[in-house]
Design an enzyme around this catalytic site. Structure first.
Site, PDB file in Angstrom:
ATOM      1  N   GLY A  13       0.822  -1.218   0.000  1.00 54.94           N
ATOM      2  CA  GLY A  13       0.000   0.000   0.000  1.00 54.94           C
ATOM      3  C   GLY A  13       0.847   1.255   0.000  1.00 54.94           C
ATOM      4  N   ARG A  16      -0.200   5.727  -1.795  1.00 53.89           N
ATOM      5  CA  ARG A  16      -0.731   6.982  -1.236  1.00 53.89           C
ATOM      6  C   ARG A  16      -0.756   6.885   0.296  1.00 53.89           C
ATOM      7  NH1 ARG A  16      -6.482   5.810  -0.756  1.00 53.89           N
ATOM      8  NH2 ARG A  16      -6.852   3.799  -1.737  1.00 53.89           N
ATOM      9  N   SER A 141      -3.942  -0.250  14.501  1.00 56.62           N
ATOM     10  CA  SER A 141      -4.672   1.002  14.744  1.00 56.62           C
ATOM     11  C   SER A 141      -5.016   1.056  16.225  1.00 56.62           C
ATOM     12  CB  SER A 141      -5.965   1.003  13.919  1.00 56.62           C
ATOM     13  OG  SER A 141      -6.830   2.025  14.383  1.00 56.62           O
ATOM     14  N   TYR A 154     -13.146  -3.850  11.239  1.00 54.93           N
ATOM     15  CA  TYR A 154     -11.820  -3.187  11.197  1.00 54.93           C
ATOM     16  C   TYR A 154     -11.064  -3.424  12.508  1.00 54.93           C
ATOM     17  CZ  TYR A 154      -8.478   0.685  10.492  1.00 54.93           C
ATOM     18  OH  TYR A 154      -7.347   1.449  10.347  1.00 54.93           O
ATOM     19  N   LYS A 158      -7.515  -5.377  13.077  1.00 52.56           N
ATOM     20  CA  LYS A 158      -6.338  -4.686  13.629  1.00 52.56           C
ATOM     21  C   LYS A 158      -5.889  -5.312  14.955  1.00 52.56           C
ATOM     22  CE  LYS A 158      -5.793  -1.759  10.271  1.00 52.56           C
ATOM     23  NZ  LYS A 158      -4.641  -1.897   9.377  1.00 52.56           N
TER      24      LYS A 158
END
Ligand code: NAP
Length: 246
Positions: A13, A16, A141, A154, A158
């Site tokens: 990734g 960006r 995260s 999510y 994580k």
């Protein structure tokens, strides 16, 4: 002082956001760089053009969720660069929704892209590291540590990264392979630009430093964990969140 001279890094990734900042900082610090993207071919080419005067760098289209793609990616990177010293599992997505409205597809996609991807790539990349030692940095995260309403998929992905990384640290420490986790808070990227103002205000009220983080601040922490400056650190979770996790 260049911290990554002679090292080869594979970063997922990198087209960006946080990943692109890591690619740029690692290039400034002398690493040769292989990075992946899902669909951003043109911004990836722009980054390659920008940095190819500084270091050897190549972008690969590769779906992080696919184990077949991960095996091919590592084979291609080994053919192009000869080794992998640093692996940064950074690629990630969100598909938010309250549990009652969360479909199986929303669950499976987020788990596959965010968590299965880390297993996929680590499994193949460590074959090179077993000979040389290495450093693996996995992007979790603060949501994986504390949970968040509307992000069960999510947060689970994580949190899974944290358990995985601690296990890898124990399993491969004797081979001089370190594995650490970064848990960013609220960082200014496309992932957070989509949030509405009331959600952003709610986050900000819980951040002692009273601002969003910048991608470069996550890249700085990744550089520290990738380099020998952190040579006695493994299996740790670093919260980089302006104090949100206090
Ligand atoms: P971003 O700006 O949305 O960028 C995501 C990156 O992941 C892009 O390079 C994207 O490639 C790549 N990617 C997405 N799906 C992929 C797939 N299936 N295969 C390969 N690559 C894929 O995200 P970000 O904010 O920089 O976040 C980077 C990491 O930090 C993520 O793991 C995220 O969960 C984590 N994080 C971010 C924040 C935050 O506040 N931003 C907070 C905590 C944790 P394309 O450009 O080709 O789509």
């Amino acid at each position: 002082m260049k911290l990554l001279d002679g090292k080869t890094a594979l970063i997922t990734g990198g087209s960006r956001g946080i990943g692109a900042s890591i690619v740029r900082l690692f290039a400034e610090h002398g690493a040769e760089i292989a990075f992946t993207y899902a669909s951003s071919a043109s911004s990836s080419e722009t980054i390659v053009t920008e940095l190819s005067g500084i270091t050897k760098i190549k972008a690969y289209q590769s779906d992080a969720a696919s184990i077949t793609a991960a095996e091919k990616l590592v084979k291609d990177v080994m053919a192009d660069f000869g080794k992998i010293d640093i692996l940064v599992n950074n690629a990630g997505i969100t598909k938010d929704g309250l549990l009652l409205r969360m479909s199986e597809e929303m669950w499976d996609t987020v788990i596959d892209v965010n968590l299965k991807s880390v297993f996929n790539l680590t499994k193949f990349a460590i074959k090179s590291m077993l000979r040389t030692g290495g450093s693996i940095i996995n992007m979790s995260s603060v949501v994986g540590v504390f949970g968040n309403s509307g992000q069960a998929n999510y947060a689970a992905s994580k949190a899974g990264i944290i358990g995985f990384s601690k296990s890898v640290a124990k399993e491969l420490g004797s081979k001089n392979i370190r594995c650490n986790v970064i848990a960013p808070g609220f960082i200014s990227t496309e992932m957070t630009h989509v949030l509405d103002d009331s959600t952003k205000d709610a986050f900000l009220s819980n951040i002692p430093l009273k601002r969003l983080g910048e991608s470069r601040e996550i890249a700085n922490t990744t550089l520290f964990l990738a380099s020998d400056l952190s040579s006695y650190i493994t299996g740790q979770v670093l919260n980089v969140c302006g104090g949100m996790a206090i």
